[in-house]
Design a protein around this motif. Structure first.
Motif, mmCIF file in Angstrom:
data_model
loop_
_atom_site.group_PDB
_atom_site.id
_atom_site.type_symbol
_atom_site.label_atom_id
_atom_site.label_comp_id
_atom_site.label_asym_id
_atom_site.label_seq_id
_atom_site.Cartn_x
_atom_site.Cartn_y
_atom_site.Cartn_z
ATOM 1 N N SER A 40 -22.110 -12.833 -2.055
ATOM 2 C CA SER A 40 -22.964 -13.308 -0.965
ATOM 3 C C SER A 40 -23.054 -12.333 0.196
ATOM 4 N N HIS A 41 -22.079 -11.420 0.301
ATOM 5 C CA HIS A 41 -22.141 -10.422 1.374
ATOM 6 C C HIS A 41 -23.366 -9.515 1.226
ATOM 7 N N PHE A 49 -20.986 -19.277 6.797
ATOM 8 C CA PHE A 49 -21.221 -19.587 5.382
ATOM 9 C C PHE A 49 -20.253 -18.828 4.487
ATOM 10 N N LEU A 50 -20.075 -17.543 4.765
ATOM 11 C CA LEU A 50 -19.215 -16.706 3.928
ATOM 12 C C LEU A 50 -17.761 -17.164 3.972
ATOM 13 N N GLN A 55 -13.225 -20.269 1.600
ATOM 14 C CA GLN A 55 -12.224 -21.316 1.760
ATOM 15 C C GLN A 55 -12.324 -22.376 0.668
ATOM 16 N N GLU A 56 -13.541 -22.713 0.272
ATOM 17 C CA GLU A 56 -13.711 -23.722 -0.776
ATOM 18 C C GLU A 56 -13.071 -23.273 -2.083
ATOM 19 N N LEU A 57 -13.279 -22.014 -2.458
ATOM 20 C CA LEU A 57 -12.701 -21.529 -3.711
ATOM 21 C C LEU A 57 -11.179 -21.426 -3.612
ATOM 22 N N SER A 84 -11.860 -7.810 11.179
ATOM 23 C CA SER A 84 -11.978 -9.214 11.570
ATOM 24 C C SER A 84 -12.076 -10.141 10.362
ATOM 25 N N TRP A 85 -12.350 -9.579 9.171
ATOM 26 C CA TRP A 85 -12.423 -10.377 7.952
ATOM 27 C C TRP A 85 -11.074 -10.464 7.242
#
Length: 244
Positions: A40-41, A49-50, A55-57, A84-85
């Motif tokens: 998605s990046h 969203f990213l 987090q969901e996975l 920051s990621w």
């Protein structure tokens, strides 16, 4: 345990591979632990969203997954960029020289490697047949940062991958879309401790009509028959799992 070092989630061209789809596909195939990066990046810079997708996975996996952060050149050299990621779930960096323009020894890639060295993170580099992201195109960067473990995803072409494994002790290959005969050759040459099991799930959905889970099951069976260590990648990242 079966650890898949090379999986993805997210938007790839016109298709969206949701966290639930990816997790259940891996689960059906018998994968117990995995590392993933987000397609998605490429499609969006929506940070909320990213992070929610990530987090969901992670939650679905119940702490049996880790993130390889997809790196874009524009993340480097600015405030709130790549660093920051890099939260506690990130256990490696992913650089795809075909999806984005990265020179094999350019300043942006050197910056990414510097961050990887500082954070003690491995770097996964997409490799392939085309000039610019063959395994041996990355010789200089791998030699400049010998402390950084480098995963040459796909290990293609084989001769260039073998060259790198011989020249750079910090390099590994993964088996994503690698022909079984190539894996056998690497094992016969004594590189068993440098070959990491990976599948590139769910990319098979883009090329094959058959079940992705069934494809992965066949890959696992073939790898087991060859004697490939299917938890080697876990051992590579073990310390980073334990400090979560």
């Amino acid at each position: 345990m079966i650890f898949d070092i090379h999986t993805h989630v997210g938007q790839y061209e016109e298709r969206y591979f949701s966290p639930k789809y990816v997790f259940h596909t891996l689960q059906k195939a018998g994968i117990t632990h995995f590392a993933f990066s987000s397609f998605s990046h490429i499609a969006t810079n929506d940070r909320g969203f990213l992070l929610a997708e990530r987090q969901e996975l992670l939650e679905l996996s119940q702490n049996k997954a880790v993130v390889f952060q997809w790196v874009l050149p524009e993340m480097l050299g600015k405030r709130n960029g790549l660093e920051s990621w890099l939260d506690k779930n990130v256990r490696g960096l992913k650089v795809h020289g075909k999806a984005q323009r990265w020179l094999p020894f350019g300043k942006p890639l050197q910056k990414a490697f510097s961050i990887a060295a500082e954070r003690k993170l491995p770097v996964m580099l997409h490799t392939g047949e085309d000039k610019g992201f063959r395994p041996d195109d990355y010789l200089k960067i791998c030699q400049k940062f010998p402390q950084v473990k480098v995963i040459l995803a796909h290990g293609r072409p084989l001769d260039a991958a073998i060259f790198m494994l011989k020249m750079c002790p910090n390099t590994f290959v993964d088996t994503a879309f690698m022909p079984n005969k190539d894996i056998e050759i690497l094992l016969a040459l004594g590189f068993g401790k440098r070959v990491l099991f990976g599948t590139d799930v769910p990319a098979q959905k883009l090329f094959y009509k058959s079940s992705v889970a069934q494809y992965v099951k066949r890959r696992i069976e073939a790898a087991q028959k060859m004697g490939l260590n299917l938890k080697l990648a876990f051992n590579l990242l073990k310390e980073k799992y334990h400090d979560k």
